[in-house]
Enzyme design. Structure first.
Site, PDB file in Angstrom:
ATOM      1  N   CYS A  69       4.463 -30.900  77.232  1.00 48.63           N
ATOM      2  CA  CYS A  69       5.859 -31.200  76.854  1.00 48.63           C
ATOM      3  C   CYS A  69       6.885 -30.385  77.636  1.00 48.63           C
ATOM      4  CB  CYS A  69       6.057 -31.015  75.352  1.00 48.63           C
ATOM      5  SG  CYS A  69       5.095 -32.185  74.385  1.00 48.63           S
ATOM      6  N   HIS A 111      13.836 -30.385  74.668  1.00 48.23           N
ATOM      7  CA  HIS A 111      12.683 -31.277  74.508  1.00 48.23           C
ATOM      8  C   HIS A 111      12.747 -31.850  73.100  1.00 48.23           C
ATOM      9  CE1 HIS A 111       8.818 -32.943  74.053  1.00 48.23           C
ATOM     10  NE2 HIS A 111       8.355 -31.975  73.293  1.00 48.23           N
ATOM     11  N   ASN A 126       8.479 -38.080  70.078  1.00 53.98           N
ATOM     12  CA  ASN A 126       8.216 -37.103  71.143  1.00 53.98           C
ATOM     13  C   ASN A 126       7.548 -37.821  72.316  1.00 53.98           C
ATOM     14  OD1 ASN A 126       7.243 -35.073  72.793  1.00 53.98           O
ATOM     15  ND2 ASN A 126       6.449 -33.800  71.135  1.00 53.98           N
TER      16      ASN A 126
HETATM   17  N1  COA Z   1       2.840 -37.964  55.893  1.00 55.42           N
HETATM   18  C1  COA Z   1       2.669 -37.401  54.700  1.00 55.42           C
HETATM   19  N2  COA Z   1       2.185 -36.166  54.529  1.00 55.42           N
HETATM   20  C2  COA Z   1       1.853 -35.483  55.646  1.00 55.42           C
HETATM   21  C3  COA Z   1       1.996 -36.022  56.939  1.00 55.42           C
HETATM   22  C4  COA Z   1       2.491 -37.333  57.026  1.00 55.42           C
HETATM   23  N3  COA Z   1       2.675 -37.938  58.216  1.00 55.42           N
HETATM   24  N4  COA Z   1       1.599 -35.094  57.833  1.00 55.42           N
HETATM   25  C5  COA Z   1       1.213 -34.021  57.158  1.00 55.42           C
HETATM   26  N5  COA Z   1       1.365 -34.258  55.821  1.00 55.42           N
HETATM   27  C6  COA Z   1       1.061 -33.394  54.708  1.00 55.42           C
HETATM   28  C7  COA Z   1       0.077 -32.313  55.040  1.00 55.42           C
HETATM   29  O1  COA Z   1      -1.246 -32.803  54.956  1.00 55.42           O
HETATM   30  C8  COA Z   1       0.374 -31.284  53.975  1.00 55.42           C
HETATM   31  O2  COA Z   1      -0.271 -31.682  52.792  1.00 55.42           O
HETATM   32  P1  COA Z   1      -0.966 -30.571  51.853  1.00 55.42           P
HETATM   33  O3  COA Z   1       0.166 -29.660  51.453  1.00 55.42           O
HETATM   34  O4  COA Z   1      -1.544 -31.385  50.771  1.00 55.42           O
HETATM   35  O5  COA Z   1      -1.963 -29.909  52.744  1.00 55.42           O
HETATM   36  C9  COA Z   1       1.881 -31.426  53.756  1.00 55.42           C
HETATM   37  O6  COA Z   1       2.239 -32.704  54.315  1.00 55.42           O
HETATM   38  C10 COA Z   1       2.701 -30.381  54.425  1.00 55.42           C
HETATM   39  O7  COA Z   1       2.184 -30.230  55.734  1.00 55.42           O
HETATM   40  P2  COA Z   1       2.801 -29.251  56.715  1.00 55.42           P
HETATM   41  O8  COA Z   1       1.975 -29.244  57.977  1.00 55.42           O
HETATM   42  O9  COA Z   1       3.054 -27.961  56.017  1.00 55.42           O
HETATM   43  O10 COA Z   1       4.191 -29.965  56.983  1.00 55.42           O
HETATM   44  P3  COA Z   1       5.335 -29.514  57.900  1.00 55.42           P
HETATM   45  O11 COA Z   1       6.570 -29.475  57.142  1.00 55.42           O
HETATM   46  O12 COA Z   1       4.945 -28.331  58.731  1.00 55.42           O
HETATM   47  O13 COA Z   1       5.437 -30.747  58.891  1.00 55.42           O
HETATM   48  C11 COA Z   1       4.858 -31.353  61.097  1.00 55.42           C
HETATM   49  C12 COA Z   1       4.362 -31.118  59.696  1.00 55.42           C
HETATM   50  C13 COA Z   1       3.701 -31.781  61.986  1.00 55.42           C
HETATM   51  C14 COA Z   1       5.892 -32.470  61.025  1.00 55.42           C
HETATM   52  C15 COA Z   1       5.511 -30.058  61.624  1.00 55.42           C
HETATM   53  O14 COA Z   1       4.636 -28.987  61.473  1.00 55.42           O
HETATM   54  C16 COA Z   1       5.926 -30.139  63.037  1.00 55.42           C
HETATM   55  O15 COA Z   1       6.740 -30.972  63.410  1.00 55.42           O
HETATM   56  N6  COA Z   1       5.404 -29.235  63.904  1.00 55.42           N
HETATM   57  C17 COA Z   1       5.728 -29.218  65.298  1.00 55.42           C
HETATM   58  C18 COA Z   1       4.929 -30.262  65.948  1.00 55.42           C
HETATM   59  C19 COA Z   1       5.411 -30.595  67.310  1.00 55.42           C
HETATM   60  O16 COA Z   1       6.557 -30.958  67.464  1.00 55.42           O
HETATM   61  N7  COA Z   1       4.539 -30.491  68.276  1.00 55.42           N
HETATM   62  C20 COA Z   1       4.776 -30.845  69.619  1.00 55.42           C
HETATM   63  C21 COA Z   1       5.597 -29.774  70.256  1.00 55.42           C
HETATM   64  S1  COA Z   1       5.644 -30.025  71.956  1.00 55.42           S
END
Ligand code: COA
Length: 323
Positions: free
Chosen positions: A113, A250, A280
């Protein structure tokens, strides 16, 4: 002093739009959850047989047209991608051919990315050193091909697309009021390779593998390292966050964009965000936002634009340029 000035931009998105609601049929998720946690509403998905080189060549052609220059005047094509058509040859050479460019050189850059920011840094070095006069920098990706469509924590985040800029060597005064790239910082720290990766690759599993990541850790690194990269660029050029007309980060997640802007005390009205429409698109995300922001008249000639990124590796950096 020679500066690398943007003289044209272009983009190309696959025709098919996939709204969040489509995930509801196969995954335990909802449009509301995705919007609340990521700001993403939809993404574009490449058709069967539609390759990264197809998207990249169309974006490149549009950038050349908008720059008003002939393809044969390009002496370097740099493609930022993590999703090449094939292991070899480089996808950049395929794009070079599709654009009818027969001279100069072409190669791929893989910094996930951060790919566009890395490619801009390389292009800048070629131009400042006098090794190239016109460089076509493209970010093009088909992440849909490496997603695990059963993993709701990752597959909802990504989309396919391409965008490009044409950089031209122009003689400037050598001050931070010049047009062109003023600073092109890049960094990496391989101790974090396991945070965001694919399950395989050519040498390890002999296939491309599927993307996995530790989302929370990536989030934490992104909201720390992206602002730090902008601050490094501002300090190196004697500028301040108040001088930045547009923050074009980004486009990973709306909450990451907001966190980066907040740390820099840059208001939302100075952030260009396209993640809601494209998700993304990895190396394509910054040039997509630059293209749209300049086409709709927000980014104007003379504006100071800061483009920070973070990606797998970890890799990160910031291109600071005056439009
Ligand atoms: N729909 C519903 N629930 C979801 C889900 C989805 N698409 N994805 C994850 N969950 C759930 C998880 O399983 C977790 O459930 P649990 O509490 O029962 O275990 C809960 O939601 C919370 O998950 P969590 O990972 O704490 O959520 P978050 O607020 O951190 O959001 C992301 C998850 C992936 C959206 C977030 O971490 C993120 O955007 N990270 C950066 C990722 C990124 O941009 N990467 C590329 C960078 S170049």
């Amino acid at each position: 002093m020679r500066r690398a000035v943007v003289i044209g931009t272009g983009m190309h998105l696959p025709e098919r739009v996939m709204p969040n609601s489509e995930f509801e049929a196969t995954l335990e998720t909802s449009h509301e959850w995705i919007v609340e946690r990521t700001g993403i509403h939809q993404r574009h998905i490449a058709a069967e047989g539609e390759l990264t080189s197809d998207l990249g060549a169309k974006a490149g052609a549009q950038a050349l047209k908008n720059a008003g220059i002939a393809p044969e005047t390009i002496d370097l094509v740099i493609l930022a991608t993590t999703t090449p058509d094939d292991t070899m040859p480089s996808t950049a050479t395929k794009i070079q051919h599709k654009l009818g460019i027969t001279g100069g050189a072409a190669f791929d850059v893989n910094a996930a990315c951060s790919g566009f920011v890395y490619a801009m840094s390389v292009a800048n070095s070629f131009i400042v050193s006098g090794m190239a006069k016109r460089v076509l920098v493209i970010g093009a990706e088909t992440y849909s091909r490496i997603l695990d469509w059963s993993d709701r924590g990752t597959c909802i985040l990504f989309g396919d697309g391409a965008a490009a800029v044409v950089l031209e060597a122009q003689e400037q005064k050598g001050t931070s009021d010049d047009r062109g790239i003023l600073f092109a910082g890049i960094h990496s720290d391989g101790q974090y390779t396991g945070l965001l990766a694919t399950t395989g690759g050519v040498s390890s599993t002999m296939n491309a593998g599927k993307l996995f990541m530790f989302g929370k850790d990536i989030f934490r690194h992104a909201v720390a390292k992206m602002p730090a990269a902008v601050e490094e660029a501002l300090a190196a050029t004697g500028k301040h966050a108040d001088d930045v007309n547009w923050l074009v980060p980004h486009q990973a997640n709306m909450r990451i964009l907001a966190g980066v802007a907040q740390k820099l005390h840059i208001g939302e009205d100075r952030v260009i965000a396209t993640v809601s429409q494209h998700a993304n698109t990895s190396a394509a995300s910054i040039p997509l936002a630059l293209h749209l922001g300049s086409q709709d008249g927000r980014i104007k000639q003379g504006h100071l634009v800061a483009c920070p990124a973070l990606g797998a590796g970890l890799t990160w950096g910031c291109t600071l340029l005056r439009w």
